[in-house]
Design a protein around this motif. Sequence first.
Motif, PDB file in Angstrom:
ATOM      1  N   ALA A   1      28.635  40.784  28.207  1.00  0.00           N
ATOM      2  CA  ALA A   1      29.519  41.913  28.509  1.00  0.00           C
ATOM      3  C   ALA A   1      30.085  42.518  27.231  1.00  0.00           C
ATOM      4  N   ALA A   2      30.345  41.688  26.228  1.00  0.00           N
ATOM      5  CA  ALA A   2      30.873  42.198  24.959  1.00  0.00           C
ATOM      6  C   ALA A   2      29.838  43.027  24.211  1.00  0.00           C
ATOM      7  N   ARG A   3      28.550  42.714  24.402  1.00  0.00           N
ATOM      8  CA  ARG A   3      27.479  43.442  23.704  1.00  0.00           C
ATOM      9  C   ARG A   3      27.129  44.766  24.375  1.00  0.00           C
TER      10      ARG A   3
ATOM     11  N   TRP B   1      29.019  47.552  30.481  1.00  0.00           N
ATOM     12  CA  TRP B   1      29.485  46.399  31.254  1.00  0.00           C
ATOM     13  C   TRP B   1      30.984  46.229  31.032  1.00  0.00           C
ATOM     14  N   VAL B   2      31.670  45.708  32.034  1.00  0.00           N
ATOM     15  CA  VAL B   2      33.092  45.396  31.925  1.00  0.00           C
ATOM     16  C   VAL B   2      33.308  43.961  32.380  1.00  0.00           C
ATOM     17  N   LEU B   3      33.966  43.188  31.530  1.00  0.00           N
ATOM     18  CA  LEU B   3      34.372  41.842  31.886  1.00  0.00           C
ATOM     19  C   LEU B   3      35.784  41.924  32.450  1.00  0.00           C
ATOM     20  N   GLY B   4      35.983  41.359  33.625  1.00  0.00           N
ATOM     21  CA  GLY B   4      37.305  41.393  34.254  1.00  0.00           C
ATOM     22  C   GLY B   4      37.696  40.038  34.808  1.00  0.00           C
ATOM     23  N   PHE B   5      38.918  39.626  34.522  1.00  0.00           N
ATOM     24  CA  PHE B   5      39.463  38.383  35.056  1.00  0.00           C
ATOM     25  C   PHE B   5      40.328  38.753  36.255  1.00  0.00           C
ATOM     26  N   GLN B   6      39.957  38.262  37.425  1.00  0.00           N
ATOM     27  CA  GLN B   6      40.611  38.668  38.667  1.00  0.00           C
ATOM     28  C   GLN B   6      41.416  37.522  39.260  1.00  0.00           C
ATOM     29  N   ASP B   7      42.558  37.879  39.863  1.00  0.00           N
ATOM     30  CA  ASP B   7      43.378  36.898  40.571  1.00  0.00           C
ATOM     31  C   ASP B   7      44.373  37.654  41.441  1.00  0.00           C
TER      32      ASP B   7
ATOM     33  N   LEU C   1      42.308  41.870  34.945  1.00  0.00           N
ATOM     34  CA  LEU C   1      42.584  42.062  33.517  1.00  0.00           C
ATOM     35  C   LEU C   1      41.267  42.428  32.855  1.00  0.00           C
ATOM     36  N   ARG C   2      41.197  43.635  32.320  1.00  0.00           N
ATOM     37  CA  ARG C   2      39.975  44.112  31.672  1.00  0.00           C
ATOM     38  C   ARG C   2      39.902  43.604  30.240  1.00  0.00           C
ATOM     39  N   ALA C   3      38.763  43.024  29.886  1.00  0.00           N
ATOM     40  CA  ALA C   3      38.583  42.518  28.523  1.00  0.00           C
ATOM     41  C   ALA C   3      38.333  43.653  27.539  1.00  0.00           C
ATOM     42  N   ASP C   4      37.762  44.773  28.002  1.00  0.00           N
ATOM     43  CA  ASP C   4      37.430  45.862  27.078  1.00  0.00           C
ATOM     44  C   ASP C   4      38.663  46.630  26.623  1.00  0.00           C
ATOM     45  N   THR C   5      39.625  46.843  27.502  1.00  0.00           N
ATOM     46  CA  THR C   5      40.809  47.623  27.142  1.00  0.00           C
ATOM     47  C   THR C   5      42.076  46.776  27.073  1.00  0.00           C
TER      48      THR C   5
END
Length: 198
Positions: free
Chosen positions: A9-11, A15-21, A65-69
């Motif tokens: 996702a970082a490359r 893509w967006v990496l998201g931590f959900q809860d 929580l979006r890892a990109d922004t």
Amino acid sequence: MRDRLIAEAARRPDWVLGFQDECWWTRLAQPDLRAWTAGDPVRLAANPRDPTGGGPEAVACYGVLRADTGGMMVRFCDGRPVSAATEAFLGWVCRELAAEGKRVFVLVWDNAAWHVSKRVRDWIDGHNRRVRREGGCRVRVCGLPVKAPWLNAIEPKWVHGKRAIVEPGRKLSADELRERVCEYYGCQRHPPLPKPQP
């Protein structure tokens, strides 16, 4: 698998990496706070119950929580988190991300019953098939090990948010609480996810 998906996702810019809860915001219990004092420690007393109004004693919300922004995507829900509300939240997140040109949402979440239910798994499979046909943002699920909340980067965000919106002098109404949460996380307030019909 989690580390591999995070690296991929970082490359990839689409893509967006998201931590959900999900999080319960109670109007009664006060969060633990630390402060320097010369005398006795500062303690916030629990708010009294008020049967005459002000809304529910606690409200639930979904968040990513979006890892990109580093930003949060938050939606409150009527009632408690269940499979139907989870589907509605994921659908909303995917529409928002697709509007930004994102093609894959790498979803990191725990093993809550409404995450791993057959209904939600079927919804994700159906959503991804639809995206392959029609376009949009598909979901890649990355489940976390059981009882490992420290692997979910959104957990500390909830703790800091509860401390930031606290009102020591009175009990917030449910509407004030929702407004403060959205203001703290810098996200637009959207209508609550509808309560699933039985």
